[in-house]
Design an enzyme around this catalytic site. Structure first.
Site, PDB file in Angstrom:
ATOM      1  N   ASN A   9       0.855  -1.188   0.000  1.00 39.74           N
ATOM      2  CA  ASN A   9       0.000   0.000   0.000  1.00 39.74           C
ATOM      3  C   ASN A   9       0.891   1.238   0.000  1.00 39.74           C
ATOM      4  O   ASN A   9       1.504   1.557   1.015  1.00 39.74           O
ATOM      5  CB  ASN A   9      -0.902  -0.038   1.246  1.00 39.74           C
ATOM      6  CG  ASN A   9      -1.733   1.215   1.395  1.00 39.74           C
ATOM      7  OD1 ASN A   9      -1.819   2.030   0.462  1.00 39.74           O
ATOM      8  ND2 ASN A   9      -2.344   1.386   2.550  1.00 39.74           N
ATOM      9  N   LYS A  11      -0.013   4.293  -0.257  1.00 40.70           N
ATOM     10  CA  LYS A  11      -0.642   5.494   0.321  1.00 40.70           C
ATOM     11  C   LYS A  11      -0.427   6.700  -0.595  1.00 40.70           C
ATOM     12  O   LYS A  11      -0.505   6.551  -1.801  1.00 40.70           O
ATOM     13  CB  LYS A  11      -0.095   5.726   1.734  1.00 40.70           C
ATOM     14  CG  LYS A  11      -0.183   4.455   2.575  1.00 40.70           C
ATOM     15  CD  LYS A  11       0.096   4.649   4.025  1.00 40.70           C
ATOM     16  CE  LYS A  11      -0.043   3.296   4.719  1.00 40.70           C
ATOM     17  NZ  LYS A  11      -0.128   3.415   6.174  1.00 40.70           N
ATOM     18  N   HIS A  95      -9.945   1.526   4.414  1.00 41.64           N
ATOM     19  CA  HIS A  95      -8.651   1.624   5.096  1.00 41.64           C
ATOM     20  C   HIS A  95      -8.792   2.550   6.305  1.00 41.64           C
ATOM     21  O   HIS A  95      -9.523   3.543   6.260  1.00 41.64           O
ATOM     22  CB  HIS A  95      -7.579   2.149   4.140  1.00 41.64           C
ATOM     23  CG  HIS A  95      -6.209   2.059   4.738  1.00 41.64           C
ATOM     24  ND1 HIS A  95      -5.714   3.005   5.599  1.00 41.64           N
ATOM     25  CD2 HIS A  95      -5.248   1.102   4.627  1.00 41.64           C
ATOM     26  CE1 HIS A  95      -4.502   2.643   5.992  1.00 41.64           C
ATOM     27  NE2 HIS A  95      -4.193   1.497   5.423  1.00 41.64           N
ATOM     28  N   GLU A  97      -7.022   4.826   7.468  1.00 38.97           N
ATOM     29  CA  GLU A  97      -6.733   6.249   7.235  1.00 38.97           C
ATOM     30  C   GLU A  97      -7.925   6.940   6.578  1.00 38.97           C
ATOM     31  O   GLU A  97      -8.171   8.126   6.807  1.00 38.97           O
ATOM     32  CB  GLU A  97      -5.443   6.387   6.407  1.00 38.97           C
ATOM     33  CG  GLU A  97      -4.212   6.119   7.284  1.00 38.97           C
ATOM     34  CD  GLU A  97      -3.008   5.561   6.562  1.00 38.97           C
ATOM     35  OE1 GLU A  97      -2.985   5.571   5.319  1.00 38.97           O
ATOM     36  OE2 GLU A  97      -2.082   5.113   7.266  1.00 38.97           O
ATOM     37  N   GLU A 167      -6.072  -4.799  10.174  1.00 30.09           N
ATOM     38  CA  GLU A 167      -4.996  -3.852  10.446  1.00 30.09           C
ATOM     39  C   GLU A 167      -5.293  -3.102  11.744  1.00 30.09           C
ATOM     40  O   GLU A 167      -6.047  -2.119  11.738  1.00 30.09           O
ATOM     41  CB  GLU A 167      -4.888  -2.837   9.307  1.00 30.09           C
ATOM     42  CG  GLU A 167      -4.585  -3.452   7.956  1.00 30.09           C
ATOM     43  CD  GLU A 167      -3.963  -2.426   7.024  1.00 30.09           C
ATOM     44  OE1 GLU A 167      -2.808  -2.617   6.643  1.00 30.09           O
ATOM     45  OE2 GLU A 167      -4.620  -1.427   6.698  1.00 30.09           O
ATOM     46  N   GLY A 173       2.027   2.150  10.748  1.00 28.51           N
ATOM     47  CA  GLY A 173       3.000   3.234  10.654  1.00 28.51           C
ATOM     48  C   GLY A 173       3.692   3.557  11.968  1.00 28.51           C
ATOM     49  O   GLY A 173       4.380   4.566  12.085  1.00 28.51           O
ATOM     50  N   SER A 213       2.851  -2.299  10.241  1.00 36.18           N
ATOM     51  CA  SER A 213       4.296  -2.410  10.477  1.00 36.18           C
ATOM     52  C   SER A 213       4.880  -3.777  10.103  1.00 36.18           C
ATOM     53  O   SER A 213       5.755  -4.304  10.791  1.00 36.18           O
ATOM     54  CB  SER A 213       4.628  -2.063  11.925  1.00 36.18           C
ATOM     55  OG  SER A 213       4.248  -0.720  12.207  1.00 36.18           O
TER      56      SER A 213
HETATM   57  P1  PGA Z   1       2.419   0.211   7.619  1.00 34.14           P
HETATM   58  O1  PGA Z   1       0.989   0.480   6.927  1.00 34.14           O
HETATM   59  O2  PGA Z   1       2.947  -1.090   7.061  1.00 34.14           O
HETATM   60  O3  PGA Z   1       3.270   1.386   7.219  1.00 34.14           O
HETATM   61  O4  PGA Z   1       2.195   0.119   9.085  1.00 34.14           O
HETATM   62  C1  PGA Z   1       0.074  -0.551   6.667  1.00 34.14           C
HETATM   63  C2  PGA Z   1      -1.182  -0.002   6.028  1.00 34.14           C
HETATM   64  O5  PGA Z   1      -1.598   1.107   6.400  1.00 34.14           O
HETATM   65  O6  PGA Z   1      -1.787  -0.645   5.157  1.00 34.14           O
END
Ligand code: PGA
Length: 250
Positions: A9, A11, A95, A97, A167, A173, A213
């Protein structure tokens, strides 16, 4: 048999030029890889380029979001018909976010999920609890609600392409991954809820990805869990060599 999916992803990172440079380095590193499906989720401006550059390879492009209607006066949105028309066959929905910063709701995820399935897209529906929800002991309740509403009025037959990504928001993140045990427990909850909402068959067939992560150092122990069928990788998917190491987990 659930074929694992390793999805990157991106983003809001990478211009088309940077996306193509990534592929130049990445595609040779995963060329012969057939064990897992490999997906990349670029921004809208790079998606068409990635779809085109991956034709004939084992890598597929995936959109990060979409509207549920075919067309209309919805500035800033893209429809399932439009994604299909550029050769896109996968889409992330709900997602965290989008939920956190753009008020994405369970009900809208449901509309989007049904639209994706109707149009022949493979939806990857993201669920997961926030830190506050975990600390208040509401992890299970949150995941169950997100799954139940996302799947409202979706039959077992329609759900055959469904993919879920668990997630935990506190792991996204932040560098702190859920332990394999915590992730496995949540995946079992997801699978159980799928059985209740759809059918045992859907629960058994649906691939459930872990995200939050994920890195080369922790992918193997996560993938060793029986209910973890892949990974949704953010930060660590931005560098070709790092993401290729994740794809080649042992
Ligand atoms: P990350 O993000 O691996 O940077 O923690 C995962 C995601 O938001 O899909």
């Amino acid at each position: 048999m659930r074929k694992p999916i390793i999805a990157g992803n991106w983003k809001m990172y990478k211009t088309p030029k940077e996306s193509l440079a990534f592929l130049d380095a990445f595609l040779p590193l995963v060329e012969d890889h057939t064990r897992d499906e490999i997906l990349l989720c670029p921004t809208m401006s790079s998606l068409g380029y990635v779809l085109e550059a991956t034709i004939g390879t084992n890598v597929r492009g995936c959109a990060q979001n979409m509207h549920w209607l075919n067309e209309g006066p919805y500035t800033g949105e893209i429809s399932p018909v439009m994604l299909m028309s550029i050769g896109c066959r996968h889409v992330l929905l709900g997602h965290s976010e989008q939920r956190l910063y753009f008020n994405e709701t369970d009900d809208r995820v449901n509309l989007k999920l049904k639209a994706a399935l109707n149009h022949g897209l493979t939806p990857i529906v993201c669920v997961g609890e926030t830190l506050a929800e975990r600390e208040e002991g509401r992890t299970e309740e949150t995941i169950r609600r997100q799954i139940r509403i996302a799947l409202q009025n979706v039959s077992s037959a329609e759900a055959h392409r469904l993919v879920i990504a668990y997630e935990p928001v506190w792991a996204i993140g932040t560098g702190s991954t859920a332990t394999p045990d915590i992730a496995e427990e949540a995946h079992r909850i997801v699978r159980h809820e799928l059985a209740l909402c759809c059918s045992e068959l859907t629960a058994e067939a649906t691939r459930i990805l872990y995200g939050g992560s994920v890195k080369p150092e922790n992918i193997s122990e996560l993938m060793a869990q029986p209910d973890i069928d892949g990974a949704l990788v953010g930060g660590a998917s931005l560098v070709p060599e790092t993401f290729a190491k994740i794809v080649h987990y042992t």
